[in-house]
Design a protein around this motif. Sequence first.
Motif: not given
Length: 188
Positions: A150-152, A170-172, A117-119, A175-177
């Motif tokens: 950690t986020l991944v 990595v960003e894609g 949502i926050g992009n 974002r997909s997850l």
Amino acid sequence: MKIVKFLLGENGIEAHLRYRNFRGENVLHLASKFCNPDLFRLLVPHFQEDINEEDDKGDTALKRVIESPSTSRYDAARILLHSSANWNSDSMEWKGNALQAAVLRRDVDTCCVLIWIGNINPVSALTCGGQSQMNSQERGPKNEDDRLGTLVDLLNFEQEGNSAHLDGSVEGIIRSLAKKHYLSRFVV
């Protein structure tokens, strides 16, 4: 709520809304204590240019919402992120602080709200360097320096290991997850 609605309709209220107390808190900072989505819906339209003001500790209302134990924090964060304020400013610091706070809490739901949502670009916000670098007191319980990792890990855990089928940057991938988790968790 009725009192706030009444006061917002009064002439001359704008000066009172801009007031900051001795801790540098504005009305949104104070509202973040309760994370009441209805209160944010009333207040946010009056704070378009000041929505990401920091208090004397450097916290924005969004960061306080993220750190709240309230289950309403997701709705409150979405309201702040959906505002028409200039969330896409050149400064990544407020975005990095918000996402870092969510990662440190290991709160995958909030991470997904911020990313989807926050992009927020998770790679830019979580990689070390500049003012995004955490000191040793800010690290999580395992002294993790790798917030992006950690986020991944959090997203992979939520997706039950489906990351083996993902290709791209990595960003894609993140974002997909995040989108997949957000849609499964919040969209009815």
